[in-house]
Design a protein around this motif. Structure first.
Motif, short mmCIF file in Angstrom:
data_model
loop_
_atom_site.label_atom_id
_atom_site.label_comp_id
_atom_site.label_asym_id
_atom_site.label_seq_id
_atom_site.Cartn_x
_atom_site.Cartn_y
_atom_site.Cartn_z
N MET A 1 1.37 -1.17 0.00
CA MET A 1 -0.15 0.18 -0.03
C MET A 1 1.06 1.48 -0.19
SD MET A 1 -3.19 0.82 2.47
CE MET A 1 -4.78 0.10 1.19
N SER A 2 0.25 2.33 -1.08
CA SER A 2 1.58 3.66 -0.88
C SER A 2 0.75 4.66 -0.47
CB SER A 2 1.79 3.64 -2.68
OG SER A 2 0.76 4.03 -3.18
N VAL A 4 -0.82 6.76 -2.29
CA VAL A 4 -1.77 7.13 -2.77
C VAL A 4 -2.65 6.63 -2.00
CG1 VAL A 4 -1.87 6.92 -5.65
CG2 VAL A 4 0.07 7.61 -4.73
N ASP A 5 -2.56 5.46 -1.85
CA ASP A 5 -3.17 4.07 -1.94
C ASP A 5 -4.16 5.25 -0.62
OD1 ASP A 5 -3.37 2.38 -3.50
OD2 ASP A 5 -1.86 1.50 -2.34
N VAL A 6 -3.42 5.42 0.69
CA VAL A 6 -4.35 5.94 1.87
C VAL A 6 -4.77 7.88 1.50
CG1 VAL A 6 -2.66 4.96 3.52
CG2 VAL A 6 -2.12 6.82 2.83
N VAL A 8 -6.83 8.34 0.07
CA VAL A 8 -8.08 8.54 -0.67
C VAL A 8 -8.97 7.72 0.43
CG1 VAL A 8 -7.71 8.29 -2.80
CG2 VAL A 8 -8.10 6.34 -1.63
N ARG A 9 -8.65 7.78 2.32
CA ARG A 9 -8.84 7.80 2.78
C ARG A 9 -10.01 8.61 3.59
NH1 ARG A 9 -5.78 4.00 6.73
NH2 ARG A 9 -6.77 3.33 7.77
N TRP A 14 -7.05 12.86 6.78
CA TRP A 14 -6.77 12.64 4.80
C TRP A 14 -8.22 13.46 4.20
CZ3 TRP A 14 -2.01 11.01 2.85
CH2 TRP A 14 -2.10 10.20 3.94
N ASP A 30 -2.53 5.18 9.26
CA ASP A 30 -2.30 5.20 8.06
C ASP A 30 -2.81 4.58 7.20
OD1 ASP A 30 -2.98 8.17 8.51
OD2 ASP A 30 -1.02 7.90 8.78
N PHE A 31 -1.74 3.05 6.89
CA PHE A 31 -2.06 2.23 6.54
C PHE A 31 -2.59 0.76 7.50
CE2 PHE A 31 1.77 4.09 5.99
CZ PHE A 31 1.60 4.71 4.07
#
Length: 125
Positions: A1-2, A4-6, A8-9, A14, A30-31
């Motif tokens: 997971m990067s 960029v993925d987090v 959008v949480r 965010w 965050d992950f």
């Protein structure tokens, strides 16, 4: 997971920043947790959410003590007896113990904001 993925949480961190902005810090929360941790948490949810029975037993370091001791030795060449390791449920407990052990009666310490809770208005025994 990067990142960029987090990004959008839907958590507060965010959603309060503009697109393409990384908040002031990125933390482990965050992950998503590792699968083994997810399984352990779900097992607790399905059985008992109370504090573990070993937590207040001063004769044992608890199941995390051995892992902690091994990690400290492997990473930092710091050797500790797992029987002397204690588990705490939150940071405030740890701060209280450290201050209690490090300060003599009448001594004071300086706690700069941000403090962990609003209850830390003064430190010392």
């Amino acid at each position: 997971m990067s990142l960029v993925d987090v990004a959008v949480r839907d958590g507060l961190k965010w959603t309060q920043v503009g697109a393409g902005v990384i908040p002031a810090w990125v933390a482990d929360m965050d992950f998503p947790p590792p699968e083994a941790v997810r399984e352990a948490v779900l097992r607790r949810v399905d059985t008992d959410l109370g504090y573990p029975g070993w937590l207040d037993d001063s004769t044992v370091g608890g199941p995390l003590a051995e892992a902690f001791s091994e990690r400290m030795e492997a990473r930092y060449d710091f050797h500790t007896d797992p029987g002397l390791v204690r588990s705490f449920t939150d940071l405030n407990q740890i701060l209280q113990i450290v201050l209690h052990l490090m300060l003599s009666r009448g001594m004071a310490c300086w706690c700069t904001p941000p403090r962990t809770t609003r209850s830390w208005t003064r430190c010392g025994p």
